[in-house]
Motif scaffolding. Structure first.
Motif, PDB file in Angstrom:
ATOM      1  N   PHE A  88       0.845  -1.192   0.000  1.00 51.54           N
ATOM      2  CA  PHE A  88       0.000   0.000   0.000  1.00 51.54           C
ATOM      3  C   PHE A  88       0.883   1.245   0.000  1.00 51.54           C
ATOM      4  CE2 PHE A  88      -2.148   3.388   2.416  1.00 51.54           C
ATOM      5  CZ  PHE A  88      -3.289   3.534   1.643  1.00 51.54           C
ATOM      6  N   VAL A  89       0.469   2.236  -0.767  1.00 51.09           N
ATOM      7  CA  VAL A  89       1.188   3.509  -0.744  1.00 51.09           C
ATOM      8  C   VAL A  89       0.182   4.634  -0.581  1.00 51.09           C
ATOM      9  CG1 VAL A  89       2.800   5.039  -1.933  1.00 51.09           C
ATOM     10  CG2 VAL A  89       2.944   2.575  -2.299  1.00 51.09           C
ATOM     11  N   GLU A  90       0.370   5.433   0.451  1.00 47.68           N
ATOM     12  CA  GLU A  90      -0.464   6.619   0.610  1.00 47.68           C
ATOM     13  C   GLU A  90       0.193   7.735  -0.179  1.00 47.68           C
ATOM     14  OE1 GLU A  90      -0.815   8.190   4.565  1.00 47.68           O
ATOM     15  OE2 GLU A  90      -2.591   9.327   4.026  1.00 47.68           O
ATOM     16  N   MET A  91      -0.509   8.207  -1.215  1.00 44.59           N
ATOM     17  CA  MET A  91       0.093   9.144  -2.158  1.00 44.59           C
ATOM     18  C   MET A  91      -0.261  10.584  -1.810  1.00 44.59           C
ATOM     19  SD  MET A  91       1.642   7.245  -4.431  1.00 44.59           S
ATOM     20  CE  MET A  91       1.716   8.154  -5.983  1.00 44.59           C
ATOM     21  N   PRO A  92       0.562  11.525  -2.233  1.00 44.62           N
ATOM     22  CA  PRO A  92       0.176  12.931  -2.103  1.00 44.62           C
ATOM     23  C   PRO A  92      -0.889  13.258  -3.153  1.00 44.62           C
ATOM     24  CG  PRO A  92       2.232  12.739  -3.305  1.00 44.62           C
ATOM     25  CD  PRO A  92       1.843  11.344  -2.904  1.00 44.62           C
ATOM     26  N   GLU A  93      -1.505  14.426  -3.054  1.00 47.23           N
ATOM     27  CA  GLU A  93      -2.472  14.820  -4.075  1.00 47.23           C
ATOM     28  C   GLU A  93      -1.906  15.950  -4.918  1.00 47.23           C
ATOM     29  OE1 GLU A  93      -6.391  15.570  -2.527  1.00 47.23           O
ATOM     30  OE2 GLU A  93      -6.292  13.687  -1.396  1.00 47.23           O
ATOM     31  N   ASN A 126      -3.160   1.053  -7.666  1.00 43.79           N
ATOM     32  CA  ASN A 126      -3.675  -0.269  -8.018  1.00 43.79           C
ATOM     33  C   ASN A 126      -2.639  -1.374  -7.890  1.00 43.79           C
ATOM     34  OD1 ASN A 126      -6.207   0.791  -8.653  1.00 43.79           O
ATOM     35  ND2 ASN A 126      -5.469   1.379 -10.686  1.00 43.79           N
ATOM     36  N   SER A 127      -1.399  -1.050  -8.248  1.00 44.91           N
ATOM     37  CA  SER A 127      -0.362  -2.081  -8.141  1.00 44.91           C
ATOM     38  C   SER A 127       0.884  -1.514  -7.463  1.00 44.91           C
ATOM     39  CB  SER A 127      -0.033  -2.676  -9.502  1.00 44.91           C
ATOM     40  OG  SER A 127      -0.394  -1.814 -10.536  1.00 44.91           O
TER      41      SER A 127
END
Lengths: 129, 368
Positions: A41-46, A86-87
């Motif tokens: 899982f990666v919590e991404m910036p916006e 997604n991946s």
């Protein structure tokens, strides 16, 4: 032995940086992904986030561990890698290509401070072995 | 830092090595997920030589051993049949867990304990003091050198029989939580059908020479070497406790979620344990995240009204469900299967559901 790309610059926290004028693309190094293990899982910036150097810009969770990605530069996030949501394992497979995390607009073209070139980073990795 | 006799083998395989319980142990070799899948679907082999066997013998009768161990454990030693293994807990006088252990009944007047690496010195000291205090006529002994391996996975049986044959050991028919000691051997040789993964499998205690040979033959036969990271996820998915996470000296078996171990009528410590059962507020339970969020050890747990009700003791991402899951010490009011709890993850509070028993069936082979 972890792969190091010659054309990139690196931080001590194992982020890589590719700078084109005032745009900075960032990701994590092969060494970092190897040590994290399978990323789930990666919590991404916006897009639009204003980031200061040293802030956590993303959080990477592997099966066992969690690790922050620190912004090597200050600026505005103008692009994020949507494929990662997604991946996330793409970071394990291609940390330097498909596994990039985001692009930050630094609003100036001067090189960020205290970064290592590939040779310095390789030497740094050897001190960690 | 301590090393197991297989350290060089792990280095040859370029394992990611890290400290665990004072040992330099392989965390993973190639990929945690691949090693995990090998154990769930086929077979994997773990070096668990950091764990410590302790032999307990008596010259007179097994009663000496039973009378030595029963006052400091929670489950009747006298009920173990020959060639059986029992999961048990070693307790202090307050009913706190000194270590969770397996007890092997190897032969008339001979038992063996396997204790956790992190607790082995503490346990040895405790047992020696206990022996002295109560003038018990037992001999307590740790083998000097040994290799302890775990072959785990649904394909373990045939593979293990073949591997043992190469070491000159013919394995009799044993089932889950049964053991076999090759007493004809010159050094320690104990094989048990036990494990920490929820799958069929064997734990194999051998001399360094035979252990190394078995390890190398296992890899040649296609059994995947698996590290401690996959082992941790495998045990968590079964909601098996790990000392230092779910249980320690401040938790009784009840609080640690292993209250089912306690023989409530017969054990000398039963009255102390009964008191702790009544006074305890919390219990360890498994849980699954409903949607997203990955729980980690130390994260806070809340109820639906935002009251703090506990703490995550172990957490990870499950390859069975592709969701976060874990174990937590929570208030008894929320300890039933299906209770809704909220884990304060790095992405904020996320909903989870309590589960007492793991939903994974596994491939364990019990005697019918």
């Amino acid at each position: 032995m972890a792969e190091v790309k010659e054309e990139l610059k690196y931080t001590k926290d194992h982020e890589w940086i590719l700078q084109t004028d005032n745009l900075v693309k960032i990701g994590i190094s092969d060494y970092a992904q190897e040590n994290l293990g399978d990323i789930v899982f990666v919590e991404m910036p916006e897009v639009g986030d204003e980031i200061s150097q040293g802030d956590s810009v993303a959080t990477i969770e592997s099966v066992k561990a969690v690790s922050d990605v620190y912004a090597p530069v200050s600026g505005k996030v103008i692009e994020v890698n949507d494929e990662i949501a997604n991946s996330p394992e793409i970071i394990n497979k291609e940390p330097y290509e498909g596994g990039w995390i985001c692009v930050i607009d630094t609003q100036n073209s001067s090189a960020p401070q205290e970064l290592m070139n590939s040779k310095q980073y390789e030497e740094y990795l050897q001190t960690l072995e | 830092m301590l090393k197991t006799p297989l350290f060089n083998e792990h280095q040859k395989l370029k394992a990611k090595i890290s400290e665990f319980a004072g040992y330099q142990m392989p965390i993973f070799y190639t990929s945690v997920k691949e090693e995990y899948l090998a154990v769930r679907n086929n077979a994997g082999i773990f070096d668990i030589s950091h764990m410590c066997p302790i032999f307990i013998k008596s010259e007179n009768s097994k009663e000496d051993i039973i009378n030595f161990l029963e006052p400091v454990t929670c489950r009747m030693i006298s009920s173990i049949l020959p060639n059986q293994v029992q999961y048990n807990a070693l307790l202090n006088e307050n009913g706190g867990i000194i270590d969770d252990i397996t007890v092997f009944y190897l032969a008339e007047n001979k038992y063996m304990l396997i204790v956790n690496a992190s607790n082995s010195s503490k346990v040895m000291e405790f047992l020696r003091k206990e022996k002295e205090k109560k003038q018990c006529k037992v001999e307590i002994k740790k083998p000097q050198e040994y290799i302890l391996l775990a072959v785990q996975g649904p394909d373990s049986e045939k593979l293990t029989i073949d591997l043992l044959k190469k070491e000159g050991i013919s394995l009799p028919d044993i089932f889950y939580y049964e053991c076999f000691e090759n007493s004809a051997a010159n050094s320690v040789e104990v094989i048990s059908r036990t494990g920490y993964t929820g799958e069929d499998g064997f734990e194999i205690l051998l001399s360094v020479e035979k252990g190394l040979s078995l390890w190398q033959n296992a890899l040649k036969s296609g059994i995947k070497p698996a590290g401690l990271a996959s082992r941790d996820i495998l045990r968590m998915e079964m909601f098996y406790p790990l000392y230092g996470h779910e249980i320690d000296e401040t938790t009784s078996p009840y609080e640690g979620g292993i209250g089912w171990l306690v023989d409530e009528k017969d054990m000398p410590l039963a009255p102390v344990l009964q008191q702790r059962k009544e006074s305890s507020q919390k219990v360890v339970r498994g849980f699954h995240m409903i949607k997203d969020g990955i729980p980690r050890s130390g994260f806070e747990v809340y109820d639906e009204n935002d009251n703090l009700i506990g703490q995550v003791t172990s957490g990870a991402f499950s390859f069975l469900t592709n969701k976060g899951f874990g174990m937590a010490s929570i208030k008894k009011t929320h300890a039933k299967t299906g209770s809704r709890i909220f884990i304060n993850t790095r992405q904020g509070k996320k909903e989870a559901s309590v589960l007492i028993k793991s939903s994974h069936k596994g491939s364990i082979k019990r005697r019918k």
